[in-house]
Design an enzyme around this catalytic site. Sequence first.
Site, PDB file in Angstrom:
ATOM      1  N   GLU A 262      46.206  31.310  42.974  1.00  0.00           N
ATOM      2  CA  GLU A 262      45.487  30.154  43.539  1.00  0.00           C
ATOM      3  C   GLU A 262      46.001  28.851  42.915  1.00  0.00           C
ATOM      4  O   GLU A 262      46.057  27.817  43.581  1.00  0.00           O
ATOM      5  CB  GLU A 262      43.977  30.342  43.338  1.00  0.00           C
ATOM      6  CG  GLU A 262      43.442  31.415  44.276  1.00  0.00           C
ATOM      7  CD  GLU A 262      42.258  32.214  43.759  1.00  0.00           C
ATOM      8  OE1 GLU A 262      41.579  31.764  42.820  1.00  0.00           O
ATOM      9  OE2 GLU A 262      42.024  33.313  44.308  1.00  0.00           O
TER      10      GLU A 262
ATOM     11  N   GLY B 107      38.136  39.750  40.436  1.00  0.00           N
ATOM     12  CA  GLY B 107      37.562  38.509  40.935  1.00  0.00           C
ATOM     13  C   GLY B 107      36.132  38.727  41.401  1.00  0.00           C
ATOM     14  O   GLY B 107      35.194  38.828  40.592  1.00  0.00           O
TER      15      GLY B 107
ATOM     16  N   HIS C 278      47.799  31.864  37.938  1.00  0.00           N
ATOM     17  CA  HIS C 278      47.085  32.576  39.003  1.00  0.00           C
ATOM     18  C   HIS C 278      47.619  32.109  40.363  1.00  0.00           C
ATOM     19  O   HIS C 278      47.964  30.927  40.524  1.00  0.00           O
ATOM     20  CB  HIS C 278      45.587  32.305  38.892  1.00  0.00           C
ATOM     21  CG  HIS C 278      44.780  33.217  39.764  1.00  0.00           C
ATOM     22  ND1 HIS C 278      44.629  32.995  41.117  1.00  0.00           N
ATOM     23  CD2 HIS C 278      44.118  34.371  39.498  1.00  0.00           C
ATOM     24  CE1 HIS C 278      43.904  33.969  41.636  1.00  0.00           C
ATOM     25  NE2 HIS C 278      43.586  34.809  40.680  1.00  0.00           N
TER      26      HIS C 278
ATOM     27  N   GLU D 154      49.006  40.684  40.697  1.00  0.00           N
ATOM     28  CA  GLU D 154      48.017  40.453  41.746  1.00  0.00           C
ATOM     29  C   GLU D 154      48.741  40.110  43.046  1.00  0.00           C
ATOM     30  O   GLU D 154      49.127  38.942  43.254  1.00  0.00           O
ATOM     31  CB  GLU D 154      47.105  39.283  41.375  1.00  0.00           C
ATOM     32  CG  GLU D 154      46.311  39.504  40.108  1.00  0.00           C
ATOM     33  CD  GLU D 154      45.060  38.634  40.057  1.00  0.00           C
ATOM     34  OE1 GLU D 154      43.970  39.209  39.956  1.00  0.00           O
ATOM     35  OE2 GLU D 154      45.160  37.400  40.155  1.00  0.00           O
TER      36      GLU D 154
ATOM     37  N   GLY E 291      40.875  38.810  47.318  1.00  0.00           N
ATOM     38  CA  GLY E 291      39.718  38.378  48.098  1.00  0.00           C
ATOM     39  C   GLY E 291      39.741  38.841  49.547  1.00  0.00           C
ATOM     40  O   GLY E 291      38.949  38.370  50.363  1.00  0.00           O
TER      41      GLY E 291
ATOM     42  N   SER F  28      41.143  42.682  44.973  1.00  0.00           N
ATOM     43  CA  SER F  28      40.119  43.501  45.628  1.00  0.00           C
ATOM     44  C   SER F  28      39.832  44.817  44.889  1.00  0.00           C
ATOM     45  O   SER F  28      39.579  45.843  45.512  1.00  0.00           O
ATOM     46  CB  SER F  28      40.496  43.780  47.087  1.00  0.00           C
ATOM     47  OG  SER F  28      40.537  42.564  47.825  1.00  0.00           O
TER      48      SER F  28
ATOM     49  N   LYS G 246      36.479  32.659  38.777  1.00  0.00           N
ATOM     50  CA  LYS G 246      36.990  31.566  39.624  1.00  0.00           C
ATOM     51  C   LYS G 246      35.973  30.411  39.614  1.00  0.00           C
ATOM     52  O   LYS G 246      35.309  30.198  38.593  1.00  0.00           O
ATOM     53  CB  LYS G 246      37.291  32.086  41.035  1.00  0.00           C
ATOM     54  CG  LYS G 246      38.199  33.325  40.977  1.00  0.00           C
ATOM     55  CD  LYS G 246      38.799  33.716  42.281  1.00  0.00           C
ATOM     56  CE  LYS G 246      39.688  34.930  42.079  1.00  0.00           C
ATOM     57  NZ  LYS G 246      40.426  35.329  43.277  1.00  0.00           N
TER      58      LYS G 246
ATOM     59  N   ASN H 172      37.527  37.426  36.281  1.00  0.00           N
ATOM     60  CA  ASN H 172      37.842  36.028  36.596  1.00  0.00           C
ATOM     61  C   ASN H 172      36.796  35.524  37.590  1.00  0.00           C
ATOM     62  O   ASN H 172      36.820  35.895  38.760  1.00  0.00           O
ATOM     63  CB  ASN H 172      39.253  35.956  37.195  1.00  0.00           C
ATOM     64  CG  ASN H 172      39.592  34.571  37.720  1.00  0.00           C
ATOM     65  OD1 ASN H 172      38.904  33.592  37.432  1.00  0.00           O
ATOM     66  ND2 ASN H 172      40.672  34.483  38.497  1.00  0.00           N
TER      67      ASN H 172
END
Length: 252
Positions: free
Chosen positions: A97, A232, A95, A167, A173, A211, A11, A9
Amino acid sequence: MRQKIVAGNWKMNGSKALVQQLTSRIGSEMASLENGVGLVIIPPALYVPGVVESSSAGFGVGVQNIACWESGAYTGEISAAMAIDIGCAYTLVGHSERRQLFAETDEQIAAKVEQAVNAGLTVILCVGETLEQRDAGTAERVVSAQVRAGLANVSDDQWPNVVVAYEPVWAIGTGKTATAEDAQAMHVAIRRELKSIGAPADNVSILYGGSVKADNAPALFAQPDIDGGLIGGASLKADEFMSICRAVPGGY
Ligand code: 13P
């Protein structure tokens, strides 16, 4: 058995140059992967056509989000049918986010999943708890509820088009990963929830994300209920991403 998948992904990162660089590296190294893992690249929507051009190399392509409507006056949105039309086979939905920054609700997420599977996309439904929820001991309840709500509109014949990605929000991240044991325990809980909503749970791939790097991927992927990863930051570096792909055990 379940398909092993490593999905990258990107992003809101990338450029035409990066598309060129990453897809050519991944394309040329894919042939040497002997573990049968399926690779999926999920760039920003504008770069999908460029990635699709290289996808003859054998990886799948996805979008990061789709609309919860079929078509019409929804400025700025992208439909599931458009994603298929341009050559995607996958979409992320829900997701963290999107849930956090765009206030996506379980109802919207369920509607997006429905649009995706009705159009023939494979949906990667993202679920995960916050640090507060983990500390409060409610992680399993939160994640199970997200699975149940997000997949509420999937009909029996559409389960082959469903993948779940666990996740934990606190691991995204941040450089912190769930231990392989904690991740495995949550994957078992997700599979239990899938079973309870009538899904053929033993056939549904459940990916871990948060991560994931070349050095922690082998321990995570060795767990029996972790069927690959949603990557990510590390998916933007060809060496790191290919090492993660190689960390999936073979023989499936
Ligand atoms: P990182 O691998 O950068 O933690 O991101 C995980 C993720 O959110 C993938 O969807």
